[in-house]
Design a protein around this motif. Structure first.
Motif, PDB file in Angstrom:
ATOM      1  N   LYS A  79      13.667 -69.782 -30.869  1.00 33.38           N
ATOM      2  CA  LYS A  79      13.141 -69.510 -32.203  1.00 33.38           C
ATOM      3  C   LYS A  79      13.519 -70.578 -33.229  1.00 33.38           C
ATOM      4  O   LYS A  79      12.906 -70.701 -34.283  1.00 33.38           O
ATOM      5  CB  LYS A  79      13.662 -68.146 -32.698  1.00 33.38           C
ATOM      6  N   LEU A  80      14.564 -71.363 -32.901  1.00 34.77           N
ATOM      7  CA  LEU A  80      15.068 -72.348 -33.869  1.00 34.77           C
ATOM      8  C   LEU A  80      14.136 -73.550 -34.042  1.00 34.77           C
ATOM      9  O   LEU A  80      14.221 -74.273 -35.019  1.00 34.77           O
ATOM     10  CB  LEU A  80      16.468 -72.824 -33.448  1.00 34.77           C
ATOM     11  N   ILE A  81      13.258 -73.783 -33.075  1.00 30.28           N
ATOM     12  CA  ILE A  81      12.250 -74.854 -33.217  1.00 30.28           C
ATOM     13  C   ILE A  81      10.871 -74.191 -33.254  1.00 30.28           C
ATOM     14  O   ILE A  81      10.466 -73.543 -32.277  1.00 30.28           O
ATOM     15  CB  ILE A  81      12.310 -75.855 -32.036  1.00 30.28           C
ATOM     16  N   PRO A  82      10.122 -74.307 -34.352  1.00 31.77           N
ATOM     17  CA  PRO A  82       8.791 -73.679 -34.421  1.00 31.77           C
ATOM     18  C   PRO A  82       7.849 -74.260 -33.354  1.00 31.77           C
ATOM     19  O   PRO A  82       7.962 -75.437 -32.984  1.00 31.77           O
ATOM     20  CB  PRO A  82       8.296 -74.039 -35.831  1.00 31.77           C
ATOM     21  N   ALA A  83       6.917 -73.420 -32.896  1.00 36.17           N
ATOM     22  CA  ALA A  83       5.979 -73.832 -31.833  1.00 36.17           C
ATOM     23  C   ALA A  83       5.207 -75.087 -32.230  1.00 36.17           C
ATOM     24  O   ALA A  83       5.001 -75.990 -31.414  1.00 36.17           O
ATOM     25  CB  ALA A  83       5.010 -72.691 -31.530  1.00 36.17           C
ATOM     26  N   LYS A  84       4.788 -75.150 -33.516  1.00 36.83           N
ATOM     27  CA  LYS A  84       3.968 -76.287 -33.971  1.00 36.83           C
ATOM     28  C   LYS A  84       4.745 -77.594 -33.812  1.00 36.83           C
ATOM     29  O   LYS A  84       4.202 -78.613 -33.377  1.00 36.83           O
ATOM     30  CB  LYS A  84       3.581 -76.064 -35.439  1.00 36.83           C
ATOM     31  N   ILE A  85       6.046 -77.555 -34.160  1.00 37.52           N
ATOM     32  CA  ILE A  85       6.900 -78.758 -34.062  1.00 37.52           C
ATOM     33  C   ILE A  85       7.089 -79.128 -32.581  1.00 37.52           C
ATOM     34  O   ILE A  85       6.980 -80.297 -32.189  1.00 37.52           O
ATOM     35  CB  ILE A  85       8.275 -78.507 -34.743  1.00 37.52           C
ATOM     36  N   ALA A  86       7.363 -78.113 -31.748  1.00 40.29           N
ATOM     37  CA  ALA A  86       7.582 -78.365 -30.311  1.00 40.29           C
ATOM     38  C   ALA A  86       6.360 -79.011 -29.679  1.00 40.29           C
ATOM     39  O   ALA A  86       6.470 -79.945 -28.878  1.00 40.29           O
ATOM     40  CB  ALA A  86       7.922 -77.058 -29.593  1.00 40.29           C
ATOM     41  N   GLN A  87       5.161 -78.519 -30.058  1.00 44.78           N
ATOM     42  CA  GLN A  87       3.921 -79.048 -29.468  1.00 44.78           C
ATOM     43  C   GLN A  87       3.567 -80.423 -30.031  1.00 44.78           C
ATOM     44  O   GLN A  87       3.096 -81.292 -29.298  1.00 44.78           O
ATOM     45  CB  GLN A  87       2.772 -78.065 -29.716  1.00 44.78           C
ATOM     46  N   THR A  88       3.819 -80.634 -31.331  1.00 44.80           N
ATOM     47  CA  THR A  88       3.465 -81.912 -31.960  1.00 44.80           C
ATOM     48  C   THR A  88       4.376 -83.037 -31.474  1.00 44.80           C
ATOM     49  O   THR A  88       3.918 -84.124 -31.134  1.00 44.80           O
ATOM     50  CB  THR A  88       3.558 -81.795 -33.500  1.00 44.80           C
ATOM     51  N   TYR A  89       5.684 -82.754 -31.426  1.00 49.41           N
ATOM     52  CA  TYR A  89       6.647 -83.816 -31.103  1.00 49.41           C
ATOM     53  C   TYR A  89       7.126 -83.774 -29.647  1.00 49.41           C
ATOM     54  O   TYR A  89       7.969 -84.565 -29.257  1.00 49.41           O
ATOM     55  CB  TYR A  89       7.858 -83.734 -32.046  1.00 49.41           C
ATOM     56  N   LYS A  90       6.592 -82.829 -28.873  1.00 46.06           N
ATOM     57  CA  LYS A  90       6.993 -82.673 -27.462  1.00 46.06           C
ATOM     58  C   LYS A  90       8.520 -82.614 -27.344  1.00 46.06           C
ATOM     59  O   LYS A  90       9.168 -83.523 -26.841  1.00 46.06           O
ATOM     60  CB  LYS A  90       6.428 -83.804 -26.603  1.00 46.06           C
ATOM     61  N   CYS A  91       9.066 -81.523 -27.857  1.00 47.72           N
ATOM     62  CA  CYS A  91      10.523 -81.327 -27.786  1.00 47.72           C
ATOM     63  C   CYS A  91      10.832 -79.876 -27.452  1.00 47.72           C
ATOM     64  O   CYS A  91      10.010 -78.981 -27.699  1.00 47.72           O
ATOM     65  CB  CYS A  91      11.175 -81.718 -29.109  1.00 47.72           C
ATOM     66  N   VAL A  92      12.017 -79.647 -26.861  1.00 44.94           N
ATOM     67  CA  VAL A  92      12.416 -78.299 -26.456  1.00 44.94           C
ATOM     68  C   VAL A  92      13.890 -78.094 -26.817  1.00 44.94           C
ATOM     69  O   VAL A  92      14.726 -78.946 -26.478  1.00 44.94           O
ATOM     70  CB  VAL A  92      12.260 -78.106 -24.924  1.00 44.94           C
ATOM     71  N   PRO A  93      14.226 -76.986 -27.503  1.00 43.20           N
ATOM     72  CA  PRO A  93      15.655 -76.708 -27.745  1.00 43.20           C
ATOM     73  C   PRO A  93      16.286 -76.242 -26.424  1.00 43.20           C
ATOM     74  O   PRO A  93      15.717 -75.402 -25.737  1.00 43.20           O
ATOM     75  CB  PRO A  93      15.610 -75.569 -28.774  1.00 43.20           C
ATOM     76  N   VAL A  94      17.448 -76.805 -26.068  1.00 43.79           N
ATOM     77  CA  VAL A  94      18.014 -76.445 -24.747  1.00 43.79           C
ATOM     78  C   VAL A  94      19.281 -75.608 -24.857  1.00 43.79           C
ATOM     79  O   VAL A  94      19.715 -75.016 -23.887  1.00 43.79           O
ATOM     80  CB  VAL A  94      18.283 -77.708 -23.887  1.00 43.79           C
ATOM     81  N   GLY A  95      19.887 -75.552 -26.049  1.00 41.71           N
ATOM     82  CA  GLY A  95      21.097 -74.733 -26.177  1.00 41.71           C
ATOM     83  C   GLY A  95      21.830 -75.044 -27.468  1.00 41.71           C
ATOM     84  O   GLY A  95      21.481 -75.965 -28.209  1.00 41.71           O
ATOM     85  N   LEU A  96      22.877 -74.248 -27.760  1.00 40.31           N
ATOM     86  CA  LEU A  96      23.701 -74.458 -28.954  1.00 40.31           C
ATOM     87  C   LEU A  96      25.070 -74.966 -28.537  1.00 40.31           C
ATOM     88  O   LEU A  96      25.674 -74.445 -27.601  1.00 40.31           O
ATOM     89  CB  LEU A  96      23.844 -73.152 -29.740  1.00 40.31           C
ATOM     90  N   ASN A  97      25.531 -76.014 -29.235  1.00 37.16           N
ATOM     91  CA  ASN A  97      26.874 -76.537 -28.997  1.00 37.16           C
ATOM     92  C   ASN A  97      27.654 -76.241 -30.275  1.00 37.16           C
ATOM     93  O   ASN A  97      27.639 -77.047 -31.206  1.00 37.16           O
ATOM     94  CB  ASN A  97      26.768 -78.042 -28.713  1.00 37.16           C
ATOM     95  N   GLY A  98      28.269 -75.043 -30.335  1.00 36.48           N
ATOM     96  CA  GLY A  98      28.827 -74.572 -31.597  1.00 36.48           C
ATOM     97  C   GLY A  98      27.680 -74.233 -32.520  1.00 36.48           C
ATOM     98  O   GLY A  98      26.821 -73.421 -32.200  1.00 36.48           O
ATOM     99  N   GLU A  99      27.610 -74.901 -33.694  1.00 41.02           N
ATOM    100  CA  GLU A  99      26.500 -74.698 -34.630  1.00 41.02           C
ATOM    101  C   GLU A  99      25.423 -75.771 -34.475  1.00 41.02           C
ATOM    102  O   GLU A  99      24.397 -75.734 -35.155  1.00 41.02           O
ATOM    103  CB  GLU A  99      27.029 -74.715 -36.071  1.00 41.02           C
ATOM    104  N   THR A 100      25.677 -76.743 -33.602  1.00 38.74           N
ATOM    105  CA  THR A 100      24.727 -77.853 -33.420  1.00 38.74           C
ATOM    106  C   THR A 100      23.703 -77.499 -32.347  1.00 38.74           C
ATOM    107  O   THR A 100      24.067 -77.058 -31.251  1.00 38.74           O
ATOM    108  CB  THR A 100      25.476 -79.147 -33.016  1.00 38.74           C
ATOM    109  N   LEU A 101      22.426 -77.689 -32.684  1.00 39.31           N
ATOM    110  CA  LEU A 101      21.353 -77.378 -31.735  1.00 39.31           C
ATOM    111  C   LEU A 101      21.074 -78.605 -30.863  1.00 39.31           C
ATOM    112  O   LEU A 101      20.864 -79.705 -31.369  1.00 39.31           O
ATOM    113  CB  LEU A 101      20.081 -76.996 -32.510  1.00 39.31           C
ATOM    114  N   GLN A 102      21.081 -78.405 -29.528  1.00 41.86           N
ATOM    115  CA  GLN A 102      20.727 -79.485 -28.603  1.00 41.86           C
ATOM    116  C   GLN A 102      19.224 -79.444 -28.342  1.00 41.86           C
ATOM    117  O   GLN A 102      18.686 -78.395 -27.987  1.00 41.86           O
ATOM    118  CB  GLN A 102      21.473 -79.330 -27.274  1.00 41.86           C
TER     119      GLN A 102
END
Length: 567
Positions: A79-102
């Protein structure tokens, strides 16, 4: 020319001294000529392997390489990366490292994308590196096609058009009306949506089948057919006509089979579709074979060959002459295996020629010829012409007749390596088949180096894999008794949303390798039956398809039913 054109990845590879000036110029020229990404060109040219490229990128960014295969990503992270951003920039959130999103980004060397993603995520982002193909597939799987209309909406739109009157005219044979019908916006949208859905579900074939009272659309995933919700029967003609328009076929010819090809961008990647039409009692049946280069890994290591077979195959395709045959039924991956062998030996100092029916994938650096019986371009004719082209390695799509087999043997005897396929049930059966064709046994024994038989069995879905205790009847199918099992565990797939409740996801190969050694040569010369040759090969250490299937069962990758079905 190279100075005017820059590519961040290529510059990085050059700065690390991993590419020489000549290779650099070649890659730049290819990037200017085609739209292929640099990461793919570096692999296609054999300059670097994917893993090495990813590690160079990660090292330069001070980050790590992650694998997205079989990685479960929680809905909270997604949910932390909106679908539109994921599709436009071809990116996927893979996990949280503390408060930092990978976040895995397909093009991590582009700084502008990083800022946009960080802004959208509203938190600190650490970029990691992953296979761009895996990222694309993960975006499709996790976010889907957000903007596409549903089948229901398009069918409603179709209901609003005056199809009935137009269909009556089209059935009357008015070609202009048929073309107009095929180009109606809802029909175009419907066909595109069917293709998108099938590609998203990793289909290998899409079937459009008209019957007396219904119009069926089915697609094959991992060897099994699944049916889509059937559209109205009235859509049969416009839909099949639309596909014929896309494939540049004769739209008014509905009495003869036709073959064509469609090349289009689906879900952000280039897909080739091989089209075959067949006139039936209730209209034309159309089958599309999906040739998706991005979903087929043509590396020999990716085939899942057992180590001994992999080592032998790697060695045999480096030999200067001889014949190497891959055998099995249609759709068992023979061509993929041969392509992988060709990719391995496709170096600048070798001339490679292939005769195929039809050419499935275009491979850089290989001269590929399409066989066309209609104009007299047969396998035999292509082979004869090949011998005058000074080749080192020849691939013959299929040894269909005595003439093709004899020319292949002649090519092998005159110092060429020949790779080919045959349709037989097992490896020893290939020898008998050649003898039955009329090839002299002494010619087979002096040129044939090995026969690899293969099958594709479905693999158990990792998400719903469950251990179970097999019954005595199930074990009897494999000629096993409970005493043979020891502590071995059997598994099956319960069925879940990941695998469409089938219990299976993906396929793997099972293999049987017959190496032509002196004892086997003697048997070939004596015209020994298949059964006798098989017994001798097993004595000499050949692992049969059934035994290799057991390896897959005991490792928890496939089921008893799959192995029994295919061996």
């Amino acid at each position: 020319m190279a100075e005017e054109f820059s590519n961040p990845l290529l510059s990085l590879i050059k700065d690390n001294g991993l590419i020489d000036d000549l290779q650099y110029e070649e890659v730049i020229a290819e990037l200017q000529r085609t739209a292929t990404p640099a990461i793919q060109v570096l692999q296609d040219f054999g300059i670097m392997k994917l893993d090495d490229i990813l590690h160079v990128i990660a090292s330069s960014l001070g980050t790590e390489v992650v694998s997205l295969k079989d990685r479960e990503i929680s809905p909270e992270v997604l949910k932390l990366i909106p679908a539109k951003i994921a599709q436009t920039y071809k990116c996927v959130p893979v996990g949280l490292n503390g408060e930092t999103l990978q976040v895995a980004l397909a093009d991590p060397l582009d700084p502008s994308r990083a800022d946009e993603i960080q802004f959208a995520a509203k938190r600190d982002v650490q970029f990691v590196v992953a296979d761009p193909g895996d990222i694309q597939r993960a975006v499709e799987r996790l976010y889907g096609q957000q903007d596409s209309e549903s089948f229901a909406e398009i069918l409603k739109e179709l209901g609003g058009t005056d199809l009935t009157r137009e269909l009556a005219d089209a059935e009357g044979g008015d070609e202009r009306v048929v073309v107009e019908l095929a180009n109606e916006v809802p029909v175009v949208k419907f066909v595109n949506l069917v293709l998108q859905q099938a590609i998203q579900d990793r289909a290998s074939d899409i079937h459009f089948e008209p019957f007396e009272t219904e119009f069926r659309i089915r697609y094959r995933v991992d060897g099994a057919l699944y049916e889509m919700a059937p559209p109205p029967k009235s859509l049969a003609l416009p839909v099949t006509s639309r596909i014929k328009v896309m494939a540049n076929l004769n739209i008014s010819e509905r009495r003869l089979p036709q073959d064509g090809r469609i090349s289009m961008l689906i879900l952000g990647r280039q897909v080739d579709l091989r089209v075959a039409t067949l006139p039936t009692a209730f209209g034309e049946s159309v089958v599309l074979r999906v040739l998706d280069r991005s979903s087929v890994n043509l590396d020999l290591e990716a085939l899942g060959l057992p180590k001994d077979i992999f080592d032998f195959t790697s060695e045999v395709i480096q030999r200067p002459n001889g014949i190497f045959v891959v055998t099995g039924p249609t759709g068992c991956g023979k061509t993929t295996t041969l392509y992988s062998c060709l990719r391995r030996v496709n170096t600048i100092d070798s001339k490679l020629l292939t005769a195929e029916d039809p050419v499935e994938f275009d491979i850089e650096g290989i001269m590929q010829v399409a066989v066309n019986d209609a104009v007299g371009m047969t396998f035999a004719k292509a082979l004869k012409a090949f011998l005058r082209q000074d080749p080192d390695i020849i691939m013959v799509g299929e040894m269909r007749d005595i003439e093709t087999a004899q020319i292949s043997i002649q090519a092998s005897l005159t110092g060429h390596l020949v790779l080919s396929t045959l349709h037989t049930n097992d490896a020893p059966g290939a020898v008998t088949r050649l003898v039955d064709m009329g090839v002299e046994p002494f010619l087979i024994s002096s040129t044939l180096m090995a026969v690899l038989a293969q099958r594709l069995v479905r693999t158990i879905c990792k998400n719903c894999r469950t251990p179970f205790e097999p019954t005595e009847q199930q074990l009897a199918l494999l000629n096993l008794s409970p005493h043979d099992l020891g502590d071995k565990v059997f598994h099956y797939g319960r069925g879940c949303s990941v695998c469409n409740d089938s219990g299976y996801k993906g396929r793997r190969g099972i293999f049987e390798l017959l190496v032509v050694t002196d004892p086997i040569r003697t048997q070939i010369n004596e015209r020994a039956p298949t059964v006798v040759m098989r017994q001798k090969a097993v004595e000499l250490g050949m692992v049969t398809l059934r035994e290799d299937g057991l390896r897959g069962i005991f490792s928890g990758e496939t089921t008893i039913e799959e192995v029994v079905k295919y061996t």
